[in-house]
Design a protein around this motif. Structure first.
Motif, mmCIF file in Angstrom:
data_model
loop_
_atom_site.group_PDB
_atom_site.id
_atom_site.type_symbol
_atom_site.label_atom_id
_atom_site.label_comp_id
_atom_site.label_asym_id
_atom_site.label_seq_id
_atom_site.Cartn_x
_atom_site.Cartn_y
_atom_site.Cartn_z
ATOM 1 N N PHE A 59 -0.077 12.983 -0.735
ATOM 2 C CA PHE A 59 -0.275 12.120 -1.899
ATOM 3 C C PHE A 59 -0.623 10.703 -1.454
ATOM 4 O O PHE A 59 -0.217 10.266 -0.369
ATOM 5 N N ALA B 153 -0.291 7.012 -0.987
ATOM 6 C CA ALA B 153 0.847 6.087 -0.995
ATOM 7 C C ALA B 153 0.563 4.867 -1.870
ATOM 8 O O ALA B 153 1.474 4.156 -2.253
ATOM 9 N N GLY C 68 0.799 -1.226 0.000
ATOM 10 C CA GLY C 68 0.000 0.000 0.000
ATOM 11 C C GLY C 68 0.830 1.273 0.000
ATOM 12 O O GLY C 68 0.285 2.369 0.146
ATOM 13 N N HIS C 69 2.154 1.140 -0.129
ATOM 14 C CA HIS C 69 3.031 2.316 -0.049
ATOM 15 C C HIS C 69 4.057 2.325 -1.171
ATOM 16 O O HIS C 69 5.234 2.600 -0.945
ATOM 17 N N ARG C 70 3.610 2.022 -2.382
ATOM 18 C CA ARG C 70 4.549 2.020 -3.511
ATOM 19 C C ARG C 70 4.919 3.435 -3.941
ATOM 20 O O ARG C 70 5.889 3.634 -4.665
ATOM 21 N N PHE C 71 4.147 4.410 -3.480
ATOM 22 C CA PHE C 71 4.400 5.801 -3.876
ATOM 23 C C PHE C 71 4.688 6.647 -2.636
ATOM 24 O O PHE C 71 4.214 6.346 -1.549
ATOM 25 N N CYS C 72 5.466 7.690 -2.842
ATOM 26 C CA CYS C 72 5.856 8.573 -1.740
ATOM 27 C C CYS C 72 4.656 9.418 -1.329
ATOM 28 O O CYS C 72 4.091 10.149 -2.143
ATOM 29 N N ALA C 73 4.266 9.323 -0.050
ATOM 30 C CA ALA C 73 3.106 10.074 0.431
ATOM 31 C C ALA C 73 3.412 11.570 0.496
ATOM 32 O O ALA C 73 2.502 12.389 0.572
ATOM 33 N N GLY D 159 -0.123 7.354 -5.822
ATOM 34 C CA GLY D 159 0.654 8.548 -6.130
ATOM 35 C C GLY D 159 -0.151 9.789 -6.450
ATOM 36 O O GLY D 159 0.417 10.874 -6.630
ATOM 37 N N GLY E 43 4.395 11.957 -4.108
ATOM 38 C CA GLY E 43 3.660 11.209 -5.119
ATOM 39 C C GLY E 43 4.511 10.405 -6.084
ATOM 40 O O GLY E 43 3.969 9.667 -6.913
#
Lengths: 311, 311
Positions: free
Chosen positions: B145, B147, A142-147, B150, A150
């Motif tokens: 963003f 997570a 659930g955290h493949r992208f930087c919160a 993105g 983005g």
């Protein structure tokens, strides 16, 4: 890790049992991690979401620990790899499976962690390692992208951290503290039914902690919100990692100041007081209406056992 | 919330003191929240990162609670708004400041929460509400963003949730559990110095919990990692919200099985055993080398006081 010499409640929970030394100092030592992975002794859990891929032997035995080659094949290609730690010079890892499919002629099956824990078919000290792997892999999923910005983030530290190549932010695995408690008054214990419970199941009230709370304040807030009961003394009992998917259950005993209930119909399908004999029947079977409490893999079971035993 | 009738350690911590009923059931009731914000009685904290914007009165008094118009002006335009709860029919909110700048002729100053807590200049029950606001606003700040995909996410539920318009994911505020403990053996207590401590400061060992651990297991792991000491019995003491920026400090007493230390030079600048009289001097002043322990706003102070008092 030597098993704690004191017989504390937390050490008895199935998902708390873990023989691995986490060896956090090795996580950023890529050469050592790669060598450990390449060693013939390496052992690997493979998880497909909340299910572990296990081998069911012809003798009825079950194993969730595979060699690296088997695990890589089961995982189905490039995947998230975690270093879980070592025991007796053996390095343990976990892999996330990519769309694992059971084959009729193969001994490998995907079994959810709850069923594996209830059946107790794995070595006792594998459950804690599986809980750790599940918590971490769910977090990665659930955290493949930087919160913060983005951008797609990257796994580092053998699976224990993510970094963002865009803004440089570091992200650490998340563990969500939950309070769960017996609410007691005049020899009775308050239990409830969540709307998603299956027929006949009654359990302790519980809820996620919020920012700015103590454990004790969270117990009081949940009791007030869910059943309108004020709480006096709160006493810590034990804690349990709960891999559904990544909670820390913090168990407590709460002394109620009210008998009357004002039940929140959104959170609670039903709530009422149970006396000791009835709670014993919920735990051990034999309740006249067929009601029951959670099984021993859940901290609720042990909180209720303590209430029954009056300790 | 009525203050707990039992005199539990957790209730005594400054950042635990909070008179607000969080009223979670109102968070999704936009009309009620807007009406509460528009009411003349509404009170608002304004935070600029880890600093609260306070009014220093000519009489020496300090207030962090502003009316909505003043708060909006201090915040400097559209910003993140949180509903913190109610007390005596007054609704409390928090706003994030956009680049607050002090003006020489104005009574408003940005003061970090640690200083405000140490000086004790605010009403006692405002500190818990400020800790809640700080934890939530810091979380929003680092989670603009999604997570999972993105995309830019949106604040909902009066500041208690974010949702992603892209993939529909819901994101909830994060609280990071930390264990902190007195490590005790033969009437002595083990204290350490982190590399970032200021001169002369000694405190309890502490560390973030990891997925798959009990509280007790985390205490044992930290002790082993940082000072190479095995731990037997672990006893829960108290918990404290710690808004730097969003931790839950879980305090415990740990009985050591070893005297000898193997100090991790990365995590620990120094560690050694202190006897009761010396710990008392760290707390109360008068240590011959001028050493000292954290102030009473920190749970470490209370853990050490319990050790000194032998309770």
């Amino acid at each position: 890790m030597p098993f704690p010499p004191s017989a504390e409640p937390s050490a008895a929970f199935r998902f708390a049992r873990n023989a691995l030394d986490r060896r956090a100092e090795l996580r950023d030592d890529a050469a050592t991690i790669e060598a450990a992975w390449a060693a013939a002794s390496a052992r690997v859990f493979v998880l497909d979401g909340g299910r572990a891929i296990v081998r069911r032997g012809e003798d009825g035995g079950t194993s969730a620990a595979h060699d690296a080659a088997t695990a890589t094949a089961l995982a189905g290609g490039a995947t998230t790899r975690l270093f879980l730690g070592t025991a007796d010079d053996v390095a343990w890892f976990a892999l996330a499976a990519n769309d694992f499919e059971e084959r009729e002629d193969a001994p490998f099956h995907a079994v959810d962690l709850r069923s594996l824990a209830i059946e107790g078919s794995l070595p006792e000290d594998h459950y804690g390692a599986l809980a750790t792997a599940r918590g971490l892999l769910h977090w990665h999923d659930g955290h493949r992208f930087c919160a913060r910005c983005g951008a797609a983030s990257q796994i580092v530290s053998a699976g224990w951290k993510r970094v963002c190549p865009g803004c440089g932010a570091e992200h650490f695995p998340r563990t969500d503290p939950v309070v769960i408690m017996t609410i007691e008054r005049n020899g009775r214990c308050l239990l409830g039914r969540s709307p998603h419970f299956r027929e006949g199941m009654w359990s302790c009230l519980a809820g996620f902690m919020e920012p700015g709370e103590t454990i004790e304040a969270a117990v009081r807030r949940e009791a007030r919100e869910e059943v309108g009961v004020r709480i006096g003394r709160v006493t810590y009992f034990a804690s349990e990692p709960w891999p559904f998917p990544g909670s820390l259950m913090i168990g407590a005993r709460a002394e109620a100041l009210d008998d009357e209930l004002i039940v929140d119909p959104v959170e609670i399908a039903a709530a009422r007081w149970f006396d000791r004999d009835e709670v014993r029947q919920l735990l051990d079977g034999g309740h006249p209406q067929g009601l029951h409490a959670p099984p021993p893999i859940a901290i609720a079971h042990h909180l209720l056992r303590r209430f029954v035993d009056g300790a």
